[in-house]
Structure formats: C-alpha cells, structure tokens
Design a protein around this motif. Structure first.
Motif, PDB file in Angstrom:
ATOM      1  N   PHE A 168      32.816  34.742  26.111  1.00 54.08           N
ATOM      2  CA  PHE A 168      33.048  34.886  27.541  1.00 54.08           C
ATOM      3  C   PHE A 168      31.710  34.871  28.268  1.00 54.08           C
ATOM      4  N   THR A 169      31.703  34.221  29.412  1.00 52.38           N
ATOM      5  CA  THR A 169      30.522  34.183  30.262  1.00 52.38           C
ATOM      6  C   THR A 169      30.898  34.729  31.630  1.00 52.38           C
ATOM      7  N   ALA A 170      30.113  35.665  32.098  1.00 55.07           N
ATOM      8  CA  ALA A 170      30.243  36.163  33.466  1.00 55.07           C
ATOM      9  C   ALA A 170      29.069  35.580  34.236  1.00 55.07           C
ATOM     10  N   VAL A 180      32.405  35.486  38.221  1.00 55.97           N
ATOM     11  CA  VAL A 180      33.398  34.563  37.691  1.00 55.97           C
ATOM     12  C   VAL A 180      33.319  34.589  36.167  1.00 55.97           C
ATOM     13  N   ILE A 181      34.482  34.714  35.512  1.00 57.24           N
ATOM     14  CA  ILE A 181      34.533  34.764  34.052  1.00 57.24           C
ATOM     15  C   ILE A 181      35.102  33.443  33.524  1.00 57.24           C
ATOM     16  N   SER A 202      38.039  36.445  38.584  1.00 56.44           N
ATOM     17  CA  SER A 202      36.879  36.524  39.479  1.00 56.44           C
ATOM     18  C   SER A 202      37.093  37.615  40.528  1.00 56.44           C
ATOM     19  N   LEU A 203      35.982  38.072  41.064  1.00 58.46           N
ATOM     20  CA  LEU A 203      35.991  39.010  42.184  1.00 58.46           C
ATOM     21  C   LEU A 203      34.847  38.608  43.101  1.00 58.46           C
ATOM     22  N   TRP A 204      35.133  38.545  44.394  1.00 61.82           N
ATOM     23  CA  TRP A 204      34.190  38.026  45.384  1.00 61.82           C
ATOM     24  C   TRP A 204      33.809  39.105  46.395  1.00 61.82           C
TER      25      TRP A 204
END
Length: 127
Positions: free
Chosen positions: A25-27, A62-63, A78-80
């Motif tokens: 996983f990449t954030a 964003v994941i 995701s969270l913005w």
C-alpha cells in the motif's frame, strides 16, 4: 500499518508505504485545489495570508495498492482538505498525514482484496 512519518515539510507526491498480507500500500499526498481557508471561519487573517503566500496548502491523502506488480487500485481510499505545512510550533505539524493514512488503510485493504478477487476470477475464466 504505516510506520514511517511524512517529512516535517511535505510536497505533493510525497509518499509512504507498508505491506499487509503481501499487498503493498502507498499513501501519497495530492494537492487539494478545492479547499481554501476562506471557506472556513477558523483561520486568522495571518494564516490566510500565509496560505495565499504559498507557505502552507491543503492536501489529500490517497491510498493505492499493488501485488507483485499488479495494480489493485490507485484511489482505493482518500481524505481531502488536510492542512499541510501549517504554521505551528510543533516539531512535525504533518504527523497527522500518517494518522489519516492508517485510518484509511482498512477501507483500502477491503477494496484491494475485492479487486484481487476480481482479477483472479477473470484469470480463471480466461485459463
């Protein structure tokens, strides 16, 4: 779980990674062009001016995920609207990004597993 912190000063594209059940996983951080401090009543005039002067920005976390080179999704969760490089006396005002990434990880993991099952079923049908 993401164990690495984002840097004390972040830029769009900065990323951290972790592996869960073999899935990487990449954030990553993306610039949030829609959020502005003038949309809220909690910022001081000085903070708004610092934002206008590009001293701080809003970002999204964003994941994405992949397994052995197979893309399982670029926007799994995701969270913005998160403040980045916000003027603060704290040593690393950007620590919250890792917290958000870890909170998004269960949603991203479920989405990645669903995509993995879909890929496996397509491969089984084609075989």
């Amino acid at each position: 779980m993401f164990k690495t912190e984002f840097q004390p000063f972040v830029c769009e594209g900065d990323r951290i990674t972790c592996t869960v059940d073999g899935i990487e996983f990449t954030a990553r951080l993306e610039h949030d062009w829609d959020s502005k401090p003038t949309d809220f009543e909690c910022y001081t005039k000085r903070q708004v001016e610092a934002w206008r002067g590009d001293e701080w920005h809003f970002f999204g976390v964003v994941i994405s995920a992949e397994l052995e080179g197979i893309d399982l999704g670029d926007y799994l969760a995701s969270l913005w609207g998160i403040e980045g490089n916000f003027p603060s006396r704290r040593k690393n005002p950007n620590r919250y990004f890792r917290t958000v990434a870890n909170e998004l990880l269960p949603e991203a993991f479920a989405a990645a597993r669903n995509e993995l099952e879909r890929v496996r079923s397509v491969v089984a049908i084609a075989a």
